[in-house]
Motif scaffolding. Sequence first.
Motif, PDB file in Angstrom:
ATOM      1  N   THR A  25       7.126  60.614 -59.143  1.00 27.18           N
ATOM      2  CA  THR A  25       7.709  60.879 -60.364  1.00 27.18           C
ATOM      3  C   THR A  25       9.238  60.306 -60.298  1.00 27.18           C
ATOM      4  O   THR A  25       9.797  60.538 -59.215  1.00 27.18           O
ATOM      5  CB  THR A  25       7.829  62.448 -60.584  1.00 27.18           C
ATOM      6  N   ARG A  26       9.490  59.618 -61.447  1.00 27.61           N
ATOM      7  CA  ARG A  26      10.617  58.858 -61.502  1.00 27.61           C
ATOM      8  C   ARG A  26      11.047  58.835 -63.132  1.00 27.61           C
ATOM      9  O   ARG A  26      10.143  58.860 -64.018  1.00 27.61           O
ATOM     10  CB  ARG A  26      10.690  57.462 -60.975  1.00 27.61           C
ATOM     11  N   PRO A  27      12.256  58.551 -63.423  1.00 24.78           N
ATOM     12  CA  PRO A  27      12.709  58.243 -64.899  1.00 24.78           C
ATOM     13  C   PRO A  27      11.885  57.074 -65.450  1.00 24.78           C
ATOM     14  O   PRO A  27      11.567  56.056 -64.761  1.00 24.78           O
ATOM     15  CB  PRO A  27      14.181  57.865 -64.880  1.00 24.78           C
ATOM     16  N   LEU A  28      11.230  57.669 -66.542  1.00 21.22           N
ATOM     17  CA  LEU A  28      10.536  56.300 -67.171  1.00 21.22           C
ATOM     18  C   LEU A  28      11.265  56.107 -68.598  1.00 21.22           C
ATOM     19  O   LEU A  28      11.429  56.795 -69.360  1.00 21.22           O
ATOM     20  CB  LEU A  28       9.077  56.784 -67.549  1.00 21.22           C
ATOM     21  N   VAL A  29      11.550  54.953 -68.569  1.00 23.30           N
ATOM     22  CA  VAL A  29      12.351  54.343 -69.847  1.00 23.30           C
ATOM     23  C   VAL A  29      11.645  53.354 -70.496  1.00 23.30           C
ATOM     24  O   VAL A  29      10.770  52.699 -70.442  1.00 23.30           O
ATOM     25  CB  VAL A  29      13.553  53.426 -69.166  1.00 23.30           C
ATOM     26  N   ASN A  30      11.985  53.837 -71.893  1.00 18.17           N
ATOM     27  CA  ASN A  30      11.614  52.663 -73.137  1.00 18.17           C
ATOM     28  C   ASN A  30      12.759  52.629 -73.802  1.00 18.17           C
ATOM     29  O   ASN A  30      14.050  52.638 -73.437  1.00 18.17           O
ATOM     30  CB  ASN A  30      10.658  53.656 -73.938  1.00 18.17           C
ATOM     31  N   ASP A  31      12.604  51.905 -75.272  1.00 19.71           N
ATOM     32  CA  ASP A  31      13.748  51.546 -75.868  1.00 19.71           C
ATOM     33  C   ASP A  31      14.601  52.424 -76.384  1.00 19.71           C
ATOM     34  O   ASP A  31      15.563  52.216 -77.203  1.00 19.71           O
ATOM     35  CB  ASP A  31      13.181  50.539 -77.064  1.00 19.71           C
TER      36      ASP A  31
END
Length: 170
Positions: A25-31
């Motif tokens: 589990t980690r930060p998941l980045v989008n726009d």
Amino acid sequence: MVEFDVVELGPANHPEVGETAPDFTRPLVNDEFWEDASLSDVTADGPTLLVFHSMDGAFPATYVWNELRERAWDDDHDLRIVGLSISTPYEHKTLVEERGIEYRLFSDPSNEVAERYGISHDLDGMAGISEPRPAVFLLDENRTIEYAWVAAEWPEFPEYDEIERAIEER
């Protein structure tokens, strides 16, 4: 012309085809934003291409994401494409915006995920800094590895045609 030394990375102890990819589990980045997500959250929606890449701003990351954007495998196949590097969510958001990347990127500044996958390597000339070696894993919805490629040297790029065959054969 930019010159760089090719660095042999030595053997990797990564998960192989048929094994279950380690969850994380980690930060998941989008726009638009980022939020903590697990790999199993992503794969629960279907087959996933997990792409480990160098830190944002390094030319290999740009090359990899340009190639993946051009091939757009997710347009023709039931496939999610996600990346992972040591870059922070802020750096990922900048990369996504500047490069027009439509994929989500996991942020792992500690490089713990690459260590769990057996693909961590120390960066030359940067004491105490490591990042994942370039790697690609095609996972089914249960995180079973259907295809695996891990770089043996830096820089080295995936065999995109091999990845495409694996996606088409699934």
